[in-house]
Every structure is written in structure tokens, then in C-alpha cells.
Design a protein around this motif. Structure first.
Motif, mmCIF file in Angstrom:
data_model
loop_
_atom_site.group_PDB
_atom_site.id
_atom_site.type_symbol
_atom_site.label_atom_id
_atom_site.label_comp_id
_atom_site.label_asym_id
_atom_site.label_seq_id
_atom_site.Cartn_x
_atom_site.Cartn_y
_atom_site.Cartn_z
ATOM 1 N N GLU A 398 -14.572 12.386 29.853
ATOM 2 C CA GLU A 398 -13.528 11.859 28.981
ATOM 3 C C GLU A 398 -12.895 12.959 28.141
ATOM 4 O O GLU A 398 -11.678 12.998 27.970
ATOM 5 C CB GLU A 398 -14.116 10.784 28.071
ATOM 6 C CG GLU A 398 -13.083 10.149 27.148
ATOM 7 C CD GLU A 398 -13.665 9.082 26.248
ATOM 8 O OE1 GLU A 398 -12.909 8.526 25.421
ATOM 9 O OE2 GLU A 398 -14.883 8.808 26.360
ATOM 10 N N ARG A 399 -13.741 13.872 27.662
ATOM 11 C CA ARG A 399 -13.218 14.978 26.851
ATOM 12 C C ARG A 399 -12.325 15.885 27.693
ATOM 13 O O ARG A 399 -11.280 16.355 27.217
ATOM 14 C CB ARG A 399 -14.386 15.767 26.264
ATOM 15 C CG ARG A 399 -13.969 16.932 25.402
ATOM 16 C CD ARG A 399 -13.267 16.467 24.138
ATOM 17 N NE ARG A 399 -12.827 17.611 23.341
ATOM 18 C CZ ARG A 399 -11.735 18.311 23.553
ATOM 19 N NH1 ARG A 399 -10.921 17.980 24.552
ATOM 20 N NH2 ARG A 399 -11.427 19.335 22.780
ATOM 21 N N GLN A 402 -8.998 14.130 28.176
ATOM 22 C CA GLN A 402 -8.176 14.209 26.971
ATOM 23 C C GLN A 402 -7.510 15.569 26.843
ATOM 24 O O GLN A 402 -6.409 15.674 26.297
ATOM 25 C CB GLN A 402 -9.037 13.937 25.745
ATOM 26 C CG GLN A 402 -9.538 12.504 25.628
ATOM 27 C CD GLN A 402 -10.555 12.336 24.510
ATOM 28 O OE1 GLN A 402 -11.022 13.314 23.917
ATOM 29 N NE2 GLN A 402 -10.909 11.091 24.214
ATOM 30 N N GLY A 403 -8.170 16.602 27.361
ATOM 31 C CA GLY A 403 -7.618 17.950 27.293
ATOM 32 C C GLY A 403 -6.661 18.285 28.416
ATOM 33 O O GLY A 403 -6.167 19.419 28.497
ATOM 34 N N ARG A 410 -12.122 17.851 36.822
ATOM 35 C CA ARG A 410 -13.175 17.084 36.156
ATOM 36 C C ARG A 410 -14.347 16.838 37.102
ATOM 37 O O ARG A 410 -15.506 16.963 36.699
ATOM 38 C CB ARG A 410 -12.597 15.764 35.644
ATOM 39 C CG ARG A 410 -11.609 15.963 34.502
ATOM 40 C CD ARG A 410 -10.603 14.832 34.378
ATOM 41 N NE ARG A 410 -11.245 13.529 34.381
ATOM 42 C CZ ARG A 410 -10.579 12.381 34.593
ATOM 43 N NH1 ARG A 410 -9.266 12.416 34.838
ATOM 44 N NH2 ARG A 410 -11.218 11.239 34.571
#
Length: 434
Positions: A398-399, A402-403, A410
């Protein structure tokens, strides 16, 4: 995350010691377009005809632009090169009649564009109203393939065995009329770009990286323009030699005055006044025309005419109250230098060291540079921030999302970061590498 993993890329251990060495193809010089240099099209009627010809072609459309970086302030396109199978090559001069480009814009809205280093050309094409619906970036494809040299000439030589005539990329393309040899150079930039696209696409499929490439191309095509930099004057060359805040204010005022001239006249700032002259004047703090023109650069005829403007800028800096002087460093912007992490955030330093080691190994295995596996700024930020306990692969994914990490990044990097974030450092080793 999806369930897909990295492609199986052969490693040296997979290959027989008797495997033959593959030589680079013999290079055949490509000195001029096969059909000759096309005429430069610059009128509404010519644009209408060009749009009709492009609409009658087939397949992807090769595109390139020539700007006047280093000569002009703007990043506008001064020449647009286009090539499509069934159409041939077109050279478009958009300067006098940009509002008449509609037929060309319409013909290009839909087919795949083939660009080399698309992020350099897309902004000036968007400025003219062009819309890219589908993109293939041959340079970015080369990076994903791990090709050591990804400039256009090197990739054309590597994949097609052709040697491009080069030499005018840094020219002043705002000049009119454009010299014949410049036009020859410009036409060659799209002469075999579609053929290069076909070769790169085939190699991406063969290495299992075609999905990666599709996601990267779409990211480049759709990403917004970057936000304006804060305190751009701080990028003045040799600013580190300016120690006092009063002199920094002088740099800022001179930089701002230069920027106003550059924008108004559409001249590259360095041609209005070089950075070295700004720093020299800020340090010397002249108070008169004679003192100013005694400094290097300012004694020239062109600068003498602007002397009053530069002195006014210096005077504004001199009159500023101490409370309005700029700090010595920008401060509070971005992360600290990595070599300071161990003292300020040792857990982050350990995470970054472990993540870099894992990414380097993965880069070697899949044959793609580390910086293409994951944006370095994003890696540093997530390592500095960490992830709330308990650390899970879902939280890391998720991080990364978001980036702005793409799905393939991912899938590949989240497991590596999970291990880096959850493996304790060796007791007998430093927690991090600088």
C-alpha cells in the motif's frame, strides 16, 4: 498485488561455457533519409494535407521534437518530426500557425506514438494540443532490458545495425530558416524509429518484460507535470561559496531580475546573465555602476546597458530587514543525506542498507537497473518513514502504491522490502552503510 513474479532471465550459470560470443552487428552508416529530406510544412493548408496523409497511413507513428534548450527560456517545440508507414516522413514547423495544427493533432489522436525519451517531448507536444492515447518509449524499453547505452544512436546501432548521422541536437532550433544539414539530422531521428520499436518490443516479449514496459509507458504518458520547485534560485551554480545571508539575498534578487528578463524575451537565463556573474556581484556588493562594471562579465556592452537593473536588485537586497533574509540552507525540505541516517534514524539506515542490497541482487538477476526497479526517492522515503507494526507485505504494498510504484514494481519489490524491514541487523556488523 497480483500473483505474477519477475520474469525468468538467463543468468551466467544457465548458459553453457561453450556458448558462442554474440558480436555486435556490423554498422551501416545511415546518413540521409531513404526518400530524401522532406520539405518543412508551416502553413494551414500544408497542415491539413499532412493530417490527411497521416490518417491514410498505418501502424504506430514515430515522433520527435526539436527545442532550443540553452538558447530560449521556453521549452516549446520549434520543429516536429513525424513518420508513419504509408505516409513517409513529415517535418512540421509549428511556430507561425500553431492554431492551425488541428488536422495533424486529430490524425495523431489514437494511434500509438513511438518516442525516444518521451518525457522530454511530451510536454511541448501537449502545449500545442497534441493528445497521446498510447505510448511506446524506445529509450525506456532499453533501460528495462538493461542495455548499457540507451541514446538513440546507440540503440539503433545495437538493434538495427545502422549508424545515425548526429551532431545538431544542441543547436538553436528557433533559428529560421533551418539549415539543410539540421533538417537532415532531424528527419533521421524518426527514419527508423518504428523499426527500433519493433525490435525492442520483440525483446521485451522474449524476456517477459512486456507487461513491465506497458505499465511504465502508461505511467510516463499520464503522469502530471512536476510541481514548480521551491526557491529555484538556490540552484544557482557555486551558491555554496556564498556564506552570508545578506549575500544570499543579493543572489536571490539578481536571480529574480534575470528571470523576469528571460521570461519576457524568451531567452535562456544563462544567456541573460551567467550564474558566475550573479555570485560574483553578490559577494562583491558593488554600489555604483563603475564598481559593478569592473566585475567580470558586467563590463561587456550588453551588461552595461542593464547595469541599473542589476544595481537596483542589489540595492533591494541591501535594504531588506534581517527578518526577511533567506536562511543559509533551504532546511526542512526532503530527507537528510543518507550518510547522516545512522546517527539520526538508525532503524531507517538499517532498512535502507538491507533494501539496497536486496534490490542490487534482484537487478543483477533480472537485468534491469536498480533505479528502474524502484524510484530511488520512493525507496529512501519508505525506508525513512518505516511501516506501522506489525509490518506486513500488504502494508508495504500500500505504501509503494501511494508513492506511485507501478504494479510490476510492487510485485517485485514488496517482498524484498518486507525482508529488509523485518530482518534484525547482524550483531557484529554496523546497522547501516553510509
Amino acid at each position: 498485488m497480483t500473483e505474477s513474479g519477475p520474469p525468468d532471465v538467463p543468468t551466467p550459470e544457465d548458459e553453457s561455457v561453450d556458448s558462442p560470443v554474440v558480436d555486435e552487428p556490423e554498422i551501416t552508416p545511415l546518413t540521409e533519409p531513404a526518400d530524401g529530406v522532406p520539405p518543412v510544412l508551416s502553413t494551414p493548408a500544408e497542415f491539413a494535407d499532412a493530417g490527411a496523409r497521416l490518417a491514410g497511413g498505418e501502424g504506430p507513428i514515430a515522433l520527435d521534437t526539436e527545442r532550443a534548450s540553452g538558447f530560449r527560456y521556453s521549452g516549446r517545440a520549434y520543429l516536429i518530426q513525424i513518420r508513419r508507414r504509408g505516409t513517409g516522413s513529415l517535418l512540421i514547423d509549428p511556430i507561425d500557425h500553431p492554431d492551425a495544427l488541428g488536422p495533424v493533432i486529430a490524425a495523431l489522436d489514437g494511434p500509438q506514438w513511438v518516442l525516444h525519451a518521451a518525457d522530454q517531448d511530451l510536454p511541448c507536444l501537449r502545449e500545442l494540443g497534441f493528445v497521446c492515447a498510447d505510448l511506446f518509449d524506445t529509450e525506456l524499453g532499453g533501460r528495462l532490458l538493461g542495455i548499457p547505452r540507451v541514446n538513440l544512436a546507440a540503440m539503433v546501432a545495437h538493434h538495427l545495425g545502422l549508424g545515425l548521422a548526429k551532431g545538431h541536437g544542441a543547436a538553436d532550433w528557433s533559428r529560421r530558416p533551418l539549415p539543410d544539414d539540421w533538417l537532415n539530422y532531424a528527419a533521421l531521428d524518426v527514419e527508423v524509429l518504428v523499426e527500433l520499436r519493433d525490435a525492442v518490443a520483440a525483446e521485451l516479449v522474449a524476456t517477459g518484460k512486456d507487461t513491465w514496459a506497458a505499465q511504465e509507458f502508461d505511467h510516463v504518458r499520464t503522469k502530471p507535470d512536476p510541481a514548480p520547485r521551491v526557491d529555484r534560485w538556490r540552484r544557482t551554480s557555486s551558491l555554496h561559496t556564498v556564506k552570508s545571508t545578506r549575500a544570499l539575498a543579493a543572489v536571490r534578487e539578481l536571480w529574480t531580475a534575470r528571470e523576469e528578463i528571460a521570461v519576457t524575451r524568451d531567452i535562456a537565463p544563462g544567456r541573460v546573465l551567467p550564474d558566475s556573474a550573479i555570485v560574483a556581484a553578490a559577494l562583491a556588493a558593488p554600489r555604483s555602476v563603475d564598481e559593478l562594471t569592473a566585475l567580470p562579465v558586467f563590463g561587456g556592452h550588453r551588461q552595461r546597458r542593464q547595469a541599473r537593473r542589476w544595481l537596483d536588485a542589489l540595492e533591494r537586497a541591501r535594504r531588506l530587514p534581517d527578518s526577511e533574509l533567506p536562511p543559509r540552507s533551504a532546511g526542512g525540505v526532503g530527507l537528510p543525506a543518507v550518510n547522516r541516517w545512522a546517527g539520526r534514524n538508525p532503524e531507517a539506515a538499517q532498512r535502507l542498507s538491507a533494501a539496497r542490497t536486496a534490490l542490487a541482487a534482484t537487478s543483477e538477476r533480472v537485468g534491469t537497473p536498480v533505479e528502474n526497479l524502484l524510484q530511488p526517492d520512493l525507496l529512501r522515503q519508505i525506508c525513512w518513514d518505516g511501516v506501522a507494526e506489525p509490518v506486513t507485505i500488504e502494508a508495504i504494498d500500500e505504501r509503494l502504491a501511494q508513492g506511485g510504484a507501478r504494479p510490476w514494481q510492487r510485485d517485485l519489490c514488496a517482498p524484498l522490502l518486507l525482508t529488509a524491514f523485518t530482518t534484525p541487523p547482524e550483531a557484529d556488523e554496523p546497522a547501516a552503510e553510509a
